[in-house]
Design an enzyme around this catalytic site. Structure first.
Site, PDB file in Angstrom:
ATOM      1  CG  HIS A  33      -1.916  -1.055   1.306  1.00  9.31           C
ATOM      2  ND1 HIS A  33      -1.851  -2.113   2.176  1.00  9.31           N
ATOM      3  CD2 HIS A  33      -3.039  -1.238   0.579  1.00  9.31           C
ATOM      4  CE1 HIS A  33      -2.895  -2.893   1.996  1.00  9.31           C
ATOM      5  NE2 HIS A  33      -3.623  -2.397   1.034  1.00  9.31           N
ATOM      6  CD  GLN A  57     -13.950  -5.808  -1.629  1.00 11.74           C
ATOM      7  OE1 GLN A  57     -14.269  -4.633  -1.794  1.00 11.74           O
ATOM      8  NE2 GLN A  57     -12.726  -6.245  -1.886  1.00 11.74           N
ATOM      9  N   GLY A 145      -3.155  -1.727  -7.432  1.00 11.36           N
ATOM     10  CA  GLY A 145      -2.020  -2.642  -7.539  1.00 11.36           C
ATOM     11  C   GLY A 145      -2.268  -3.734  -8.565  1.00 11.36           C
ATOM     12  CD  GLN A 151      -9.453  -4.682  -6.468  1.00 12.95           C
ATOM     13  OE1 GLN A 151     -10.236  -5.213  -5.710  1.00 12.95           O
ATOM     14  NE2 GLN A 151      -8.396  -3.998  -6.041  1.00 12.95           N
ATOM     15  CB  SER A 184      -4.021  -7.501   4.217  1.00 13.76           C
ATOM     16  OG  SER A 184      -3.876  -6.227   3.664  1.00 13.76           O
ATOM     17  NE  ARG A 185      -7.815 -12.746   2.271  1.00 16.68           N
ATOM     18  CZ  ARG A 185      -8.553 -12.306   1.258  1.00 16.68           C
ATOM     19  NH1 ARG A 185      -8.072 -12.330   0.050  1.00 16.68           N
ATOM     20  NH2 ARG A 185      -9.774 -11.865   1.464  1.00 16.68           N
TER      21      ARG A 185
HETATM   22  O1  PAF Z   1      -8.128  -3.939  -3.237  1.00 15.50           O
HETATM   23  C1  PAF Z   1      -8.786  -3.611  -2.234  1.00 15.50           C
HETATM   24  O2  PAF Z   1      -8.251  -3.387  -1.163  1.00 15.50           O
HETATM   25  C2  PAF Z   1     -10.307  -3.525  -2.350  1.00 15.50           C
HETATM   26  O3  PAF Z   1     -10.804  -4.490  -3.208  1.00 15.50           O
HETATM   27  C3  PAF Z   1     -10.790  -2.124  -2.737  1.00 15.50           C
HETATM   28  C4  PAF Z   1     -10.317  -1.733  -4.122  1.00 15.50           C
HETATM   29  C5  PAF Z   1     -10.309  -1.116  -1.724  1.00 15.50           C
HETATM   30  C6  PAF Z   1     -12.328  -2.097  -2.754  1.00 15.50           C
HETATM   31  O4  PAF Z   1     -12.859  -2.416  -1.510  1.00 15.50           O
END
Ligand code: PAF
Length: 279
Positions: A33, A57, A145, A151, A184-185
């Site tokens: 991040h 999600q 990313g 995504q 994060s996982r």
């Molecule tokens: O990648 C993420 O952390 C999430 O999918 C996002 C883009 C913040 C949407 O909740």
């Protein structure tokens, strides 16, 4: 650095500044991040980072409840890395005042393949919350990313198809020294699982080298990866796929821009990663 929780306050602040770069996150920030935020800060004079764990999600049985909520330490990490103008951290009632979000953004069929095949509705949840955040923040540019390659493709397609006035900037995946993609996982992994996890990157690199050397039997390469991961005790191997990097459709032997994508579970933690191949 302001921490803003309400949409009205964010909108009021937005009116007072010029160009804004935006990094949407679900918090629990790591080096990956931070590199997104660094890129964002170079793209515009003002930067907003959102922190919101988006229920929409997550599927049933996924890790929504155990997803770490760490606003205080996230803010400290951002501050320690030079800060941003605003951290936008709405709660659920602020972002989803209707118990059921009645209008949602439905991505096309490609969002039901790869991760979408294993996480039904996931990309609808992502596209919906990102649309809401884009509408609220009104940024000029947003960073996503490449680690979450599908995504990124969904968001790029959405912005193009729906004429959303924002520029999407893809940012390379941050990796630990042993190749593991930052996520994060990773924090859920035991020491033993953490030592094994870079096997995904090992196979992505192995497949990439083979393709660069002329291999075009993508399914054989994938089968070798699956066999090795199974033998080493990986549980569900959701997919190992070589796709066209632009359309995410299965790669043809004539395609020059490819991406190898992988998703597999180690213990209870699902990891994803990918590697682009430009021939
Ligand atoms: O990648 C993420 O952390 C999430 O999918 C996002 C883009 C913040 C949407 O909740």
């Amino acid at each position: 650095m302001k921490i803003i929780h309400s949409i009205s306050e964010l909108r009021a602040w937005r009116k007072t500044v010029g160009e804004v770069a935006f990094v949407p996150t679900m918090g629990n920030l790591h080096e990956g991040h931070i590199s997104l935020i660094k890129v964002a800060k170079e793209l515009a004079p003002h930067t907003v980072v959102s922190i919101f764990v988006n229920r929409l999600q997550f599927g049933q049985g996924e890790d929504f409840d155990r997803y770490p909520r760490t606003l205080e330490s996230d803010a400290a990490i951002i501050a320690a890395n030079g800060g941003v103008d605003v951290i936008f951290a709405p709660d659920e009632k602020e972002l989803y005042p209707n118990v059921i979000q009645q209008y949602q953004v439905n991505p096309p069929a490609i969002a039901e393949e790869l991760c979408g095949a294993f996480r039904p509705g996931h990309f609808r949840g992502v596209a919906t919350v990102v649309t809401k955040l884009f509408n609220i923040v009104q940024a000029d540019v947003a960073c996503f990313g490449k680690k979450d390659y599908q995504q990124l493709a969904v968001i790029q397609g959405m912005v193009a198809d729906l004429n959303v006035p924002i520029r999407i900037v893809p940012v390379d995946t941050g990796r630990a020294q042993d190749g593991l993609a930052l996520s994060s996982r990773n924090g859920f992994l035991t020491a033993e699982q953490r030592a094994e996890a870079p096997r995904l990157f090992f196979h992505l690199s192995r497949m990439k080298t083979a393709i660069e050397q002329g291999e075009r039997d993508y399914s054989r390469l994938a089968q070798e990866t699956v066999a090795d991961l199974r033998a080493r005790g990986w549980l569900d191997i959701d997919y190992v796929e070589t796709r066209n990097a632009l359309t995410l459709k299965p790669a043809a032997s004539t395609d020059r821009q490819l991406v190898i994508l992988i998703a597999a579970r180690i213990g209870t933690t699902r990891l994803i990663d990918n590697l682009e191949v430009n021939l």
